[in-house]
Scaffold this active site. Structure first.
Site, PDB file in Angstrom:
ATOM      1  N   LYS A 196     -52.015  93.098   4.799  1.00 47.44           N
ATOM      2  CA  LYS A 196     -51.310  93.149   3.512  1.00 47.44           C
ATOM      3  C   LYS A 196     -52.325  92.897   2.394  1.00 47.44           C
ATOM      4  CE  LYS A 196     -47.344  90.751   1.358  1.00 47.44           C
ATOM      5  NZ  LYS A 196     -46.252  89.809   1.637  1.00 47.44           N
ATOM      6  N   SER A 227     -41.737  91.478   1.257  1.00 47.20           N
ATOM      7  CA  SER A 227     -42.814  92.082   0.510  1.00 47.20           C
ATOM      8  C   SER A 227     -43.948  92.631   1.372  1.00 47.20           C
ATOM      9  CB  SER A 227     -43.376  91.071  -0.478  1.00 47.20           C
ATOM     10  OG  SER A 227     -44.011  90.013   0.212  1.00 47.20           O
ATOM     11  N   SER A 228     -43.911  92.438   2.700  1.00 44.97           N
ATOM     12  CA  SER A 228     -44.977  93.043   3.503  1.00 44.97           C
ATOM     13  C   SER A 228     -44.587  94.500   3.762  1.00 44.97           C
ATOM     14  CB  SER A 228     -45.173  92.261   4.807  1.00 44.97           C
ATOM     15  OG  SER A 228     -45.403  90.902   4.544  1.00 44.97           O
ATOM     16  N   ILE A 288     -42.264  84.022   2.494  1.00 44.56           N
ATOM     17  CA  ILE A 288     -41.761  82.753   1.949  1.00 44.56           C
ATOM     18  C   ILE A 288     -40.229  82.759   1.944  1.00 44.56           C
ATOM     19  CG2 ILE A 288     -41.559  83.260  -0.518  1.00 44.56           C
ATOM     20  CD1 ILE A 288     -43.077  80.726  -1.090  1.00 44.56           C
ATOM     21  N   GLY A 289     -39.665  83.974   2.061  1.00 44.56           N
ATOM     22  CA  GLY A 289     -38.205  84.066   2.052  1.00 44.56           C
ATOM     23  C   GLY A 289     -37.717  85.175   2.970  1.00 44.56           C
ATOM     24  N   GLY A 290     -38.682  85.835   3.650  1.00 44.66           N
ATOM     25  CA  GLY A 290     -38.294  86.932   4.546  1.00 44.66           C
ATOM     26  C   GLY A 290     -39.268  88.093   4.505  1.00 44.66           C
ATOM     27  N   SER A 291     -40.391  87.900   3.833  1.00 48.76           N
ATOM     28  CA  SER A 291     -41.317  89.015   3.580  1.00 48.76           C
ATOM     29  C   SER A 291     -41.967  89.639   4.805  1.00 48.76           C
ATOM     30  CB  SER A 291     -42.415  88.573   2.625  1.00 48.76           C
ATOM     31  OG  SER A 291     -41.951  88.740   1.329  1.00 48.76           O
TER      32      SER A 291
HETATM   33  C1  LIG Z   1     -29.426  86.658  -9.557  1.00 53.61           C
HETATM   34  C2  LIG Z   1     -29.182  85.471  -8.728  1.00 53.61           C
HETATM   35  C3  LIG Z   1     -29.319  85.665  -7.274  1.00 53.61           C
HETATM   36  C4  LIG Z   1     -28.723  84.574  -6.519  1.00 53.61           C
HETATM   37  C5  LIG Z   1     -28.650  84.631  -5.033  1.00 53.61           C
HETATM   38  C6  LIG Z   1     -29.877  84.931  -4.299  1.00 53.61           C
HETATM   39  C7  LIG Z   1     -30.836  83.841  -4.108  1.00 53.61           C
HETATM   40  C8  LIG Z   1     -32.197  84.306  -3.874  1.00 53.61           C
HETATM   41  C9  LIG Z   1     -33.153  83.801  -4.826  1.00 53.61           C
HETATM   42  C10 LIG Z   1     -34.190  84.501  -5.197  1.00 53.61           C
HETATM   43  C11 LIG Z   1     -34.566  85.832  -4.708  1.00 53.61           C
HETATM   44  C12 LIG Z   1     -35.932  85.853  -4.185  1.00 53.61           C
HETATM   45  C13 LIG Z   1     -36.145  86.900  -3.146  1.00 53.61           C
HETATM   46  C14 LIG Z   1     -37.257  86.434  -2.284  1.00 53.61           C
HETATM   47  C15 LIG Z   1     -37.805  87.486  -1.413  1.00 53.61           C
HETATM   48  C16 LIG Z   1     -38.818  86.852  -0.520  1.00 53.61           C
HETATM   49  C17 LIG Z   1     -40.037  87.574  -0.481  1.00 53.61           C
HETATM   50  C18 LIG Z   1     -41.128  86.747   0.163  1.00 53.61           C
HETATM   51  O1  LIG Z   1     -41.000  86.204   1.237  1.00 53.61           O
HETATM   52  N1  LIG Z   1     -42.249  86.656  -0.561  1.00 53.61           N
HETATM   53  C19 LIG Z   1     -43.377  85.858  -0.214  1.00 53.61           C
HETATM   54  C20 LIG Z   1     -44.542  86.597   0.313  1.00 53.61           C
HETATM   55  O2  LIG Z   1     -44.602  87.805   0.284  1.00 53.61           O
HETATM   56  O3  LIG Z   1     -45.482  85.966   0.777  1.00 53.61           O
END
Ligand SMILES: CCCCCCCC/C=C\CCCCCCCC(=O)NCC(=O)O
Length: 590
Positions: A151, A226-227, A247-250
């Protein structure tokens, strides 16, 4: 008229001149400010354009080079069809040359990126490494000659890690990161750098520098993020092993949407040093690094090769726990929790069926499956937002100052990162009343920032309490592991993730509790699933959007997540391998 100020007098004319001078100074300052902004934006656009052209040129050059030095189509396809175990065995016993394997994957990657835009640039040093591998004598390292994709946010010496942000263009990294160094030491050949969405804090796949990556199974849909580039490249057959962040599912969202395997380890099990994350300081729910692969053997090989003294020495914060084969190879029957619905929006019928089918396989194999109820998913989401956006998103807005914001990120960026608190509250009110959903308000208010150190400590205590609660729920049911949907839905049309963003609960739960989670492709959306979608409950706005955007997804891949308590990566992989083997056996017999 005259005014007298203690020791000197001011007449009308003087007052007038002072006003003119003040107005002129103010308008000069204002125009200076506006011009400076216009100039900065112009420079940024130029920089973005140049980098995009450089990237395209580098890919084209590699394509031209391979036209002259590539393999025959037949030879290439034989290599590309090999599962990881066979590829590794043949590289080890010398019946395959590292240079041929590299050329096969380079040419496939360049071919698929033409339509899917998953590669940002080739790593030119790969060829030299492959030649060195082929000249090597003596004992071979486990990853000898295996090409790996990375990545774009993985630091590689001499290349930028932009994360899709213009500010980081022309900042070549002085060194490879710990994972890249360890991979090379183990014989792997980093060969392609892959795309990601701007800032990586969204599960879309586009940024203004390198553009938009598409889904290998349906180019009108997104690959997840995001990956994104990794999921897409591996799903399209252009890489056998890759690395990303989560960090959240990437790692898991693109794995699910592109039909590939991945492992998000416990943060701390392998090094996270030397990856570009916008908010490295947000350590309560930190980003994990991990592998994606075509099959589970690829993940196992990656973990075995990384969990070695070389990595423990390069990053002493990593506990020196080598890969434990006794856990991976164990056959003891387990107690496994499962759920289809996280308690926010249900997963679509295909995802529910995926979990059901895995459950049946595991039961047949002698395990005990018990329904599991996730404790307070609203709290998990709120904690995620507090821990990741607790600075009121200042780190994000600073990183994007003067940047071009990608259209796919605009709405997320505005509402979550930029909007003032009052507007977030108004939007939260809208979600609650019109969308029948109280959770977005909690998330948006959390993203307005934590106001004091004592409140921050309160969040820390809440996080610890939530983690304990989850652990106690598992203990109460005597669970060794959990299986759950790979995500709430299959790939949706490009640029629409914001409309369904609450679905991230299915993956970021395991970041909040810091449990290792793997994702395995288990089935594909069927006509029957599509029919059942008609009955999908649409209580909330997100659920309505999920139903609408999921239409027409027949044939798209569906994954299941496998989860175990912290530092039990080997257990996660054991279950994934078991299910993968049963599915393959079933396919062979049917
Ligand atoms: C508009 C309000 C939404 C509320 C409900 C949803 C809650 C989610 C909060 C934020 C969204 C963030 C999405 C995160 C995606 C994760 C991507 C990730 O893992 N990035 C890290 C990486 O690439 O290393």
């Amino acid at each position: 008229m005259k005014f007298k100020f203690s020791s000197f007098e001011v007449d009308d004319g003087m007052l007038h001149s002072a006003a003119v001078i003040t107005a002129a100074t103010f308008s000069c300052l204002m125009s200076g400010f506006v011009l400076q902004n216009i100039w900065r934006k112009y420079i940024v656009r130029q920089r973005i354009k140049r980098r995009r052209e450089e990237s395209k040129l580098s890919i084209q050059k590699m394509g031209d080079y391979l036209m002259q030095h590539g393999l025959s189509v037949d030879k290439r396809n034989i290599i590309l069809d090999m599962p990881m175990a066979e590829l590794q065995r043949k590289l080890q016993n010398g019946s395959l040359k590292a240079l041929d394997v590299l050329r096969a994957y380079q040419s496939k990657a360049i071919e698929v990126t033409k339509d899917l835009n998953c590669v940002v640039e080739p790593i030119w040093e790969a060829e030299e490494q492959a030649i060195a591998c082929d000249f090597m004598t003596g004992k071979k390292s486990p990853l000898h000659g295996i090409p790996v994709s990375l990545k774009e946010n993985y630091h590689v010496q001499g290349y930028d890690s932009t994360g899709g942000m213009a500010k980081f263009i022309d900042c070549p990294q002085p060194d490879d990161n710990v994972i890249v160094k360890t991979l090379k030491e183990q014989g792997a050949i980093p060969f392609m750098r892959t795309n990601l969405p701007q800032t990586m804090m969204v599960y879309e796949s586009s940024n203004p520098i390198y553009g938009e990556t598409r889904n290998p199974h349906d180019p009108k849909r997104g690959p997840g993020g995001s990956s994104s580039g990794e999921g897409c490249l591996i799903g399209a057959g252009g890489s056998v092993l890759g690395f990303g962040t989560d960090i959240g599912g990437s790692l898991r969202i693109p794995a699910h949407m592109c039909g590939v395997c991945c492992l998000k380890p416990t943060v701390g099990r392998i090094s996270t040093e030397g990856t570009h994350e916008v908010h490295k300081g947000a350590t309560l729910v930190p980003g994990a690094t991990g592998p994606l692969s075509r099959d589970v053997d690829g993940l196992v090989l990656a973990m075995k090769s990384l969990l070695v003294s070389h990595m423990f020495e390069l990053d002493r914060s990593v506990p020196p726990i080598p890969f434990r084969p006794e856990i991976y190879e164990d056959h003891r029957p387990l107690r496994i929790g499962y759920f289809h619905d996280i308690g926010y929006m249900p997963s679509v019928p295909a995802c529910e069926r995926g979990v059901r089918e895995v459950r049946e396989i595991l039961e047949k194999n002698g395990h005990t499956l018990i329904e599991f109820k996730v404790p307070r998913v609203d709290k998990a989401l709120e904690l995620f937002a507090q821990c990741v956006f607790g600075d009121g998103c200042k780190t994000f807005t600073d990183a994007l100052k003067y940047d071009v914001v990608d259209p796919s990120f605009k709405l997320t960026y505005f509402l979550i990162h930029q909007a003032p608190e009052w507007l977030k509250r108004v939007a939260g009110f809208f979600y609650r009343t019109v969308g029948h959903d109280p959770i977005p308000k909690k998330v948006l208010v959390a993203a307005a920032g934590i106001k004091s150190v004592s409140k921050w400590w309160g969040v820390v205590e809440d996080l610890q309490a939530y983690r304990k609660k989850f652990e106690m729920e598992m203990r109460a049911n005597k669970l060794d592991a959990i299986i759950s949907p790979g995500f709430a839905y299959a790939a949706i049309p490009l640029g629409k993730a914001f409309l369904t963003v609450g679905a991230v609960a299915y993956t970021n739960l395991y970041n909040v509790i810091n449990y290792p989670a793997g994702s395995l492709p288990v089935t594909k959306v069927t006509e029957e699933d599509e029919k059942l979608l008609e009955n999908y409950p649409t209580k909330t706005l997100y659920a309505k959007n999920i139903k609408k955007l999921s239409k027409g997804s027949v044939g798209l891949p569906i994954n299941v997540q496998f989860v175990a308590p912290p530092y039990q990566e080997e257990l996660v992989l054991r279950l994934m391998k078991e299910v993968e083997t049963s599915i393959k056996l079933g396919e062979r017999h049917s």
